[in-house]
Design a protein around this motif. Structure first.
Motif, PDB file in Angstrom:
ATOM      1  N   LYS A  20       0.834  -1.208   0.000  1.00  0.00           N
ATOM      2  CA  LYS A  20       0.000   0.000   0.000  1.00  0.00           C
ATOM      3  C   LYS A  20       0.866   1.254   0.000  1.00  0.00           C
ATOM      4  N   LYS A  21       1.915   1.226   0.806  1.00  0.00           N
ATOM      5  CA  LYS A  21       2.801   2.384   0.892  1.00  0.00           C
ATOM      6  C   LYS A  21       3.461   2.659  -0.463  1.00  0.00           C
ATOM      7  N   ILE A  22       3.944   1.615  -1.104  1.00  0.00           N
ATOM      8  CA  ILE A  22       4.582   1.762  -2.417  1.00  0.00           C
ATOM      9  C   ILE A  22       3.560   2.223  -3.449  1.00  0.00           C
ATOM     10  N   TYR A  23       2.353   1.674  -3.391  1.00  0.00           N
ATOM     11  CA  TYR A  23       1.303   2.061  -4.336  1.00  0.00           C
ATOM     12  C   TYR A  23       0.971   3.542  -4.201  1.00  0.00           C
ATOM     13  N   LYS A  24       0.905   4.032  -2.960  1.00  0.00           N
ATOM     14  CA  LYS A  24       0.611   5.451  -2.758  1.00  0.00           C
ATOM     15  C   LYS A  24       1.719   6.324  -3.331  1.00  0.00           C
ATOM     16  N   LYS A  25       2.950   5.868  -3.215  1.00  0.00           N
ATOM     17  CA  LYS A  25       4.068   6.645  -3.757  1.00  0.00           C
ATOM     18  C   LYS A  25       4.034   6.687  -5.274  1.00  0.00           C
ATOM     19  N   THR A  26       3.548   5.627  -5.878  1.00  0.00           N
ATOM     20  CA  THR A  26       3.517   5.581  -7.336  1.00  0.00           C
ATOM     21  C   THR A  26       2.299   6.284  -7.916  1.00  0.00           C
ATOM     22  N   GLN A  27       1.388   6.755  -7.094  1.00  0.00           N
ATOM     23  CA  GLN A  27       0.184   7.433  -7.564  1.00  0.00           C
ATOM     24  C   GLN A  27       0.188   8.910  -7.148  1.00  0.00           C
ATOM     25  N   PRO A  28       1.099   9.728  -7.701  1.00  0.00           N
ATOM     26  CA  PRO A  28       1.132  11.138  -7.328  1.00  0.00           C
ATOM     27  C   PRO A  28      -0.013  11.924  -7.967  1.00  0.00           C
ATOM     28  N   ASN A  29      -0.723  11.336  -8.896  1.00  0.00           N
ATOM     29  CA  ASN A  29      -1.810  12.036  -9.575  1.00  0.00           C
ATOM     30  C   ASN A  29      -2.878  12.508  -8.599  1.00  0.00           C
ATOM     31  N   ASP A  30      -3.116  11.757  -7.544  1.00  0.00           N
ATOM     32  CA  ASP A  30      -4.121  12.163  -6.565  1.00  0.00           C
ATOM     33  C   ASP A  30      -3.722  13.487  -5.917  1.00  0.00           C
ATOM     34  N   TRP A  31      -2.476  13.613  -5.538  1.00  0.00           N
ATOM     35  CA  TRP A  31      -2.008  14.838  -4.907  1.00  0.00           C
ATOM     36  C   TRP A  31      -2.045  15.982  -5.908  1.00  0.00           C
ATOM     37  N   GLU A  32      -1.615  15.717  -7.139  1.00  0.00           N
ATOM     38  CA  GLU A  32      -1.622  16.757  -8.164  1.00  0.00           C
ATOM     39  C   GLU A  32      -3.036  17.221  -8.463  1.00  0.00           C
ATOM     40  N   ALA A  33      -3.959  16.283  -8.556  1.00  0.00           N
ATOM     41  CA  ALA A  33      -5.352  16.649  -8.825  1.00  0.00           C
ATOM     42  C   ALA A  33      -5.912  17.491  -7.684  1.00  0.00           C
ATOM     43  N   GLU A  34      -5.572  17.122  -6.470  1.00  0.00           N
ATOM     44  CA  GLU A  34      -6.043  17.885  -5.304  1.00  0.00           C
ATOM     45  C   GLU A  34      -5.494  19.313  -5.342  1.00  0.00           C
ATOM     46  N   GLN A  35      -4.219  19.441  -5.700  1.00  0.00           N
ATOM     47  CA  GLN A  35      -3.614  20.768  -5.786  1.00  0.00           C
ATOM     48  C   GLN A  35      -4.251  21.594  -6.905  1.00  0.00           C
ATOM     49  N   ARG A  36      -4.581  20.965  -8.012  1.00  0.00           N
ATOM     50  CA  ARG A  36      -5.255  21.681  -9.117  1.00  0.00           C
ATOM     51  C   ARG A  36      -6.611  22.199  -8.667  1.00  0.00           C
ATOM     52  N   VAL A  37      -7.361  21.363  -7.952  1.00  0.00           N
ATOM     53  CA  VAL A  37      -8.689  21.775  -7.474  1.00  0.00           C
ATOM     54  C   VAL A  37      -8.559  22.958  -6.533  1.00  0.00           C
ATOM     55  N   LYS A  38      -7.599  22.892  -5.621  1.00  0.00           N
ATOM     56  CA  LYS A  38      -7.391  24.008  -4.690  1.00  0.00           C
ATOM     57  C   LYS A  38      -7.039  25.295  -5.439  1.00  0.00           C
ATOM     58  N   ALA A  39      -6.150  25.178  -6.410  1.00  0.00           N
ATOM     59  CA  ALA A  39      -5.739  26.353  -7.182  1.00  0.00           C
ATOM     60  C   ALA A  39      -6.924  26.936  -7.949  1.00  0.00           C
ATOM     61  N   GLN A  40      -7.757  26.094  -8.539  1.00  0.00           N
ATOM     62  CA  GLN A  40      -8.933  26.565  -9.269  1.00  0.00           C
ATOM     63  C   GLN A  40      -9.905  27.284  -8.329  1.00  0.00           C
ATOM     64  N   GLU A  41     -10.098  26.746  -7.132  1.00  0.00           N
ATOM     65  CA  GLU A  41     -10.990  27.396  -6.158  1.00  0.00           C
ATOM     66  C   GLU A  41     -10.440  28.767  -5.769  1.00  0.00           C
ATOM     67  N   GLN A  42      -9.132  28.855  -5.529  1.00  0.00           N
ATOM     68  CA  GLN A  42      -8.537  30.138  -5.178  1.00  0.00           C
ATOM     69  C   GLN A  42      -8.678  31.142  -6.327  1.00  0.00           C
ATOM     70  N   PHE A  43      -8.477  30.675  -7.537  1.00  0.00           N
ATOM     71  CA  PHE A  43      -8.617  31.540  -8.706  1.00  0.00           C
ATOM     72  C   PHE A  43     -10.047  32.062  -8.805  1.00  0.00           C
ATOM     73  N   ASN A  44     -11.035  31.174  -8.658  1.00  0.00           N
ATOM     74  CA  ASN A  44     -12.441  31.580  -8.731  1.00  0.00           C
ATOM     75  C   ASN A  44     -12.783  32.574  -7.626  1.00  0.00           C
ATOM     76  N   GLU A  45     -12.271  32.363  -6.447  1.00  0.00           N
ATOM     77  CA  GLU A  45     -12.528  33.276  -5.329  1.00  0.00           C
ATOM     78  C   GLU A  45     -11.933  34.650  -5.607  1.00  0.00           C
ATOM     79  N   ARG A  46     -10.713  34.672  -6.111  1.00  0.00           N
ATOM     80  CA  ARG A  46     -10.053  35.927  -6.443  1.00  0.00           C
ATOM     81  C   ARG A  46     -10.817  36.660  -7.547  1.00  0.00           C
ATOM     82  N   GLU A  47     -11.258  35.919  -8.539  1.00  0.00           N
ATOM     83  CA  GLU A  47     -12.003  36.503  -9.646  1.00  0.00           C
ATOM     84  C   GLU A  47     -13.327  37.091  -9.156  1.00  0.00           C
TER      85      GLU A  47
END
Length: 121
Positions: A70-97
């Motif tokens: 499980k630990k190795i699998y989580k390390k090989t799946q960085p897409n989850d973290w990247e997707a989460e960061q994209r969502v956060k950035a989009q929310e901040q952008f929308n709030e600023r706009e």
């Protein structure tokens, strides 16, 4: 008459003696049998305990292996973290706009309003 010492031991006493020897041998054999049965029971119990111990070790090893996988699998799946960061950035952008839109709307409304402060003469 001359007495023979062999007459002292009658046939009856010989049978009794042989019977005693037989019984003591039988008793010893019986004790040996009991002791062997006890040893066999103890060996079975020890074997069962050893088997349970080995099974527990195998279960523990399997659990550790799953945790590592499980630990190795989580390390090989960085897409989850990247997707989460994209969502956060989009929310901040929308709030600023939306904040910028609010400020622009308020500024337009302020321009359209008449001044309440009288002009100096």
């Amino acid at each position: 008459m001359i007495s023979n010492r062999s007459d002292r031991f009658s046939q009856k006493s010989c049978v009794i003696g042989v019977a005693c020897i037989f019984l003591s041998t039988f008793s010893t054999a019986s004790d040996t049998q009991k002791s062997l049965t006890q040893k066999a029971d103890a060996a079975r119990e020890e074997s069962r305990e050893l088997e349970q111990e080995q099974l527990q070790k195998a279960r523990d090893a399997a659990g550790e292996t799953q945790a590592r996988e499980k630990k190795i699998y989580k390390k090989t799946q960085p897409n989850d973290w990247e997707a989460e960061q994209r969502v956060k950035a989009q929310e901040q952008f929308n709030e600023r706009e939306s904040r910028e839109d609010k400020y622009l709307r308020e500024a337009r409304e302020a321009v359209l309003k008449e001044r309440k402060i009288p002009k100096p003469f």
